[in-house]
Design an enzyme around this catalytic site. Sequence first.
Site, mmCIF file in Angstrom:
data_model
loop_
_atom_site.group_PDB
_atom_site.id
_atom_site.type_symbol
_atom_site.label_atom_id
_atom_site.label_comp_id
_atom_site.label_asym_id
_atom_site.label_seq_id
_atom_site.Cartn_x
_atom_site.Cartn_y
_atom_site.Cartn_z
ATOM 1 N N ARG A 61 -3.775 11.017 -2.574
ATOM 2 C CA ARG A 61 -3.476 12.325 -3.155
ATOM 3 C C ARG A 61 -4.290 13.432 -2.490
ATOM 4 O O ARG A 61 -3.796 14.547 -2.297
ATOM 5 C CB ARG A 61 -3.744 12.289 -4.663
ATOM 6 C CG ARG A 61 -2.634 11.520 -5.417
ATOM 7 C CD ARG A 61 -3.155 11.007 -6.745
ATOM 8 N NE ARG A 61 -2.137 10.370 -7.577
ATOM 9 C CZ ARG A 61 -1.635 9.147 -7.393
ATOM 10 N NH1 ARG A 61 -2.039 8.410 -6.357
ATOM 11 N NH2 ARG A 61 -0.734 8.648 -8.214
ATOM 12 N N SER B 118 5.353 4.645 -14.225
ATOM 13 C CA SER B 118 4.940 4.650 -12.822
ATOM 14 C C SER B 118 4.319 5.981 -12.422
ATOM 15 O O SER B 118 4.963 7.026 -12.460
ATOM 16 C CB SER B 118 6.154 4.366 -11.924
ATOM 17 O OG SER B 118 5.846 4.704 -10.588
ATOM 18 N N ASP C 154 -2.570 -3.335 -11.736
ATOM 19 C CA ASP C 154 -3.099 -3.820 -10.456
ATOM 20 C C ASP C 154 -4.169 -4.897 -10.639
ATOM 21 O O ASP C 154 -4.534 -5.588 -9.687
ATOM 22 C CB ASP C 154 -3.697 -2.653 -9.649
ATOM 23 C CG ASP C 154 -2.611 -1.711 -9.129
ATOM 24 O OD1 ASP C 154 -1.428 -2.105 -9.122
ATOM 25 O OD2 ASP C 154 -2.947 -0.579 -8.732
HETATM 26 C C1 S3P Z 1 -0.344 3.906 -7.787
HETATM 27 C C2 S3P Z 1 0.422 3.631 -8.894
HETATM 28 C C3 S3P Z 1 0.745 2.262 -9.335
HETATM 29 C C4 S3P Z 1 -0.207 1.237 -8.725
HETATM 30 C C5 S3P Z 1 -0.391 1.451 -7.245
HETATM 31 C C6 S3P Z 1 -0.952 2.844 -6.978
HETATM 32 C C7 S3P Z 1 -0.573 5.312 -7.437
HETATM 33 O O1 S3P Z 1 2.063 1.936 -8.925
HETATM 34 O O2 S3P Z 1 0.273 -0.062 -8.977
HETATM 35 O O3 S3P Z 1 -1.282 0.477 -6.728
HETATM 36 O O4 S3P Z 1 -1.451 5.609 -6.602
HETATM 37 O O5 S3P Z 1 0.121 6.176 -7.989
HETATM 38 P P1 S3P Z 1 3.349 2.357 -9.814
HETATM 39 O O6 S3P Z 1 3.360 3.816 -9.901
HETATM 40 O O7 S3P Z 1 4.523 1.808 -9.068
HETATM 41 O O8 S3P Z 1 3.160 1.714 -11.144
#
Ligand code: S3P
Length: 430
Positions: A26, A167, A318
């Site tokens: 980000r 998500s 995770d």
């Molecule tokens: C993440 C969001 C999660 C996570 C990934 C990193 C992120 O995935 O599992 O390791 O940086 O926004 P999802 O948004 O698919 O749940």
Amino acid sequence: MTRKISPIKSLSGEIEIPGDKSLSHRGLILGGIAQGITHLENFLPSKDTLATEACMRLLGVSIEAPTPAARIIHGKGLDGLKEPDNILNAENSGTTLRLLLGLLSGQPFFSVLTGDESLRKRPMKRVVEPLSLMGGKISGRGNASLAPLCVQGGKLNEIKYRIPVASAQVKTALILAALQAEGETILEESAQTRDHTERLLSEMGGKIQFSDRKISVNPSPLKGINLYIPGDFSSAAFFLVAGLCVPHSKITLKRVGLNPTRTAFLKLLQRMGGDIRVISKTISAGNSFFEPEGDLVVSSSSLKAAEIFPEEVPNLIDELPIFAIAASQAEGVSKVTHAEELRVKETDRIRDLCLELRKMGVSIQELPDGFVIEGPSRLKGAEVFSHGDHRLAMAFTIGGLTADKETILNGSEVIDISFPNFFKLLDKLQ
Ligand code: S3P
């Protein structure tokens, strides 16, 4: 690459956990579209985040790397990016691909995004569908549900949208699109997910409001900031379980990010009887005061089994591979359900976790949306395979530390995706 993991008698000492992966992605993206300079300190230089960095460079952003863990990003503003003259390759990184789909939908040029074999199988409809409702023009395989995907960027309209899957990647893609839309976008999450984007955008002067599961975003310019990125809680999780499960251990993990949308696993381990103390909890230093962090002290503990509540799942998704190792050492039956998302991660994490842990003598039963583990069991040294998944590889390594004899881990190089100095830090504690 093959690694031999020997059982060990104890772990002790202090390590600094590398920067958070989500925040590193980000920082690069938001820094690239901000006006002015963004400094990232304790940036994570892993394969996933380096893929985002390469994409931002192709979009015309100049990024200096004075040290491996520092970045100076010369922001181009929201209207200063250029049409990339090559395909943007997100490699193994779902975050890179999904976030960039949101950003590029609103940019006045054409781009093509792809990834490695694993990423090209992962579902993209969850992002493409709402972006299309905003006027985004995305095409690709499987009716625009699989990479490679082409984006013909252009004007976007605001939306009011309930995100059906929990998500943070989908949420962030929509926020990035909303920054470039005509009016106010209102999003509602089905379950709260990590809120790093919201916090960071606020810090950068973005017009965003968020509380609980509701987010509203207005088109707005961003300003560059100085950002210290706390240690990645998801990386710390492997050492938390190592400290709990290897006998006679006491380790300190310094400067770990403790954003409450990331730490459900900490509470779970404490519920299981894990002796983990949070000391010197502070808010990150630098010009930004936006993410809590602290030092964690973990000591070997006798664990009892736990059932994971459905509402906890998005905030420890995770950590479920390493939870399986903790559960294998805990007294009783541990159960995970409502975690079908695990099947569409870097690999089918439910299938591959069950397959490999059985080789190590774990009593694990596969469910459509999770797994059940009966513990405790003495792990057996075995030959296991990472299936190209960094978190599985690290979980099997920690399991191997408590096994009766040597474990052989095939495909260990994949750990570089999120934690390049994992083995170096592990060595430091032995
Ligand atoms: C993440 C969001 C999660 C996570 C990934 C990193 C992120 O995935 O599992 O390791 O940086 O926004 P999802 O948004 O698919 O749940």
